[in-house]
Write an enzyme that holds these catalytic residues in place. Structure first.
Site, mmCIF file in Angstrom:
data_model
loop_
_atom_site.group_PDB
_atom_site.id
_atom_site.type_symbol
_atom_site.label_atom_id
_atom_site.label_comp_id
_atom_site.label_asym_id
_atom_site.label_seq_id
_atom_site.Cartn_x
_atom_site.Cartn_y
_atom_site.Cartn_z
ATOM 1 N N LYS A 53 -0.200 10.095 -4.311
ATOM 2 C CA LYS A 53 0.054 9.496 -3.670
ATOM 3 C C LYS A 53 0.891 9.670 -2.198
ATOM 4 O O LYS A 53 1.568 10.026 -2.363
ATOM 5 C CB LYS A 53 0.715 7.876 -4.006
ATOM 6 C CG LYS A 53 1.114 6.886 -3.663
ATOM 7 C CD LYS A 53 1.556 5.517 -4.336
ATOM 8 C CE LYS A 53 1.742 4.209 -4.181
ATOM 9 N NZ LYS A 53 2.586 3.808 -4.240
ATOM 10 N N GLU A 85 10.058 4.191 -4.738
ATOM 11 C CA GLU A 85 9.152 5.424 -4.147
ATOM 12 C C GLU A 85 9.574 6.104 -3.355
ATOM 13 O O GLU A 85 9.413 7.275 -3.826
ATOM 14 C CB GLU A 85 7.917 4.062 -3.988
ATOM 15 C CG GLU A 85 6.905 3.960 -5.278
ATOM 16 C CD GLU A 85 5.706 3.516 -5.258
ATOM 17 O OE1 GLU A 85 5.386 1.910 -5.028
ATOM 18 O OE2 GLU A 85 5.100 3.965 -5.063
HETATM 19 N N1 ING Z 1 3.181 -1.612 -4.570
HETATM 20 C C1 ING Z 1 2.671 -2.449 -3.926
HETATM 21 C C2 ING Z 1 2.038 -2.378 -3.191
HETATM 22 O O1 ING Z 1 1.432 -1.878 -2.065
HETATM 23 C C3 ING Z 1 3.522 -3.807 -1.743
HETATM 24 C C4 ING Z 1 4.218 -2.658 -3.160
HETATM 25 C C5 ING Z 1 3.424 -5.002 -2.485
HETATM 26 C C6 ING Z 1 3.894 -3.232 -0.438
HETATM 27 C C7 ING Z 1 2.550 -5.629 -1.192
HETATM 28 C C8 ING Z 1 2.891 -4.554 0.496
HETATM 29 C C9 ING Z 1 2.901 -5.775 -0.233
HETATM 30 O O2 ING Z 1 0.650 -3.016 -3.312
HETATM 31 C C10 ING Z 1 2.592 -0.313 -4.839
HETATM 32 N N2 ING Z 1 2.975 0.580 -5.933
HETATM 33 O O3 ING Z 1 2.327 0.225 -3.878
#
Ligand code: ING
Length: 309
Positions: free
Chosen positions: A123, A142
């Site tokens: 990722k 993360e």
């Molecule tokens: N989770 C979320 C995603 O990108 C996120 C984090 C959610 C970022 C909503 C911005 C808006 O779907 C992961 N694991 O990346």
């Protein structure tokens, strides 16, 4: 006609106390269901083998490393590879990778239909933060636990076509799809764990999250004339809700299969990779229409400079 019968194997929640073995058992049930449906490829979510542990603040490396796989396949995951081989099904799933050099990545793999790993992706777009943030209802660490991916966005010749992978937050960035689109990708496999609410108390909730989830995958598919298979880990993990919304999107950007629950749920669609051809040869014939002399800023600049003026 280059048919790939795709199964999107959405997982319901993985609790912090769930063992790998218990989670793999659920994945095997979905794999058997996929076999009964004639699937040749099954896609599982991001971090399929554990709870979404970046929501927890940890400092001891031993505590962090418990969530990572030091080998793939390993003792807990070998049954997955064995069952996939038995069913002649290629599988893709995400997990936390600890490399022999001690590096930590949020990784996904793709196997062939004999259970051999033929592609790996780490990722690249890591959302969230790296230090404890008391302003948040829950953490999203993360950037603390993973390194940014070092493999680029590879596209592999497999299943009779060109297959690429990305993970979760990657799907929100158009560069992700275009880098694979420029490699002629015909099907993009991605898993996600997306919290139903923003941790910083803004009003964004599941409806917004599900809207954006579909928006980015439909756009990415259409703008690169590629299939996109997006698979959630969903439901409430230790009290923290994750959206469902797993879907299969065709190269025209239309949703052709969609999950309706936040549990373990298999969605299936007969995907013809030749459906990518028209878009790639006409509207999104990159070599005929793109004007790269005007795009340089996309790779020469990270963010907006001097306030954008
Ligand atoms: N989770 C979320 C995603 O990108 C996120 C984090 C959610 C970022 C909503 C911005 C808006 O779907 C992961 N694991 O990346």
């Amino acid at each position: 006609m280059r048919k790939v019968v795709v199964g999107g194997a959405q997982l319901g929640p993985n609790q912090k106390t769930d063992s790998r073995a218990r989670i793999v058992e659920r994945m095997l049930v979905l794999l058997d269901q996929a076999n009964s449906s004639g699937c040749t490829l099954v896609v599982f979510p991001e971090l399929a083998l554990t709870t979404f542990f970046p929501r927890w603040f940890m400092e001891k490396q031993s505590e962090i490393d418990q969530w990572f796989e030091a080998s793939m396949p390993g003792p807990d995951t070998q049954p997955l590879f064995d069952r996939a081989r038995l069913h002649n099904i290629a599988i893709s799933f995400g997990y936390a990778e600890l490399t022999p050099d001690g590096l930590h990545y949020n990784t996904s793999i793709l196997t062939d239909q004999q259970g051999n790993i033929i592609a790996r992706y780490r990722k690249i777009h890591l959302p969230g933060h790296s230090e404890f943030d008391s302003s948040r209802d829950f953490q999203h660490l993360e950037k603390r636990y993973f390194l940014p991916g070092d493999l680029g966005f590879p596209v592999t010749q497999a299943m009779g076509g060109r297959i690429g992978m990305c993970i979760c937050n990657d799907r929100r960035w158009p560069e992700t799809y275009r880098v694979m689109g420029l490699q002629g990708v015909e099907m993009i496999l991605l898993g996600y764990n997306t919290p139903s609410f923003n941790s910083q108390k803004v009003t964004e909730g599941p409806e917004d999250r599900l809207f954006h989830n579909a928006l980015v995958m439909q756009s990415g598919a259409y703008q690169n004339s590629s299939w996109v298979v997006g698979v959630a880990k969903a439901g409430i993990e230790d009290g923290f809700p994750l959206i469902g919304g797993s879907m299969i999107v065709n190269p025209d950007g239309r949703i052709v299969a969609a999950a309706t629950t936040e549990d373990d749920e298999l969605i299936v669609h007969d995907c013809d990779l030749d459906e990518c051809n028209f878009g790639k040869e006409t509207i999104f014939n990159f070599s005929r229409h793109r004007r790269i002399e005007h795009y340089g800023i996309i790779t020469s600049q990270v963010g907006v400079l001097n306030g954008g003026d």
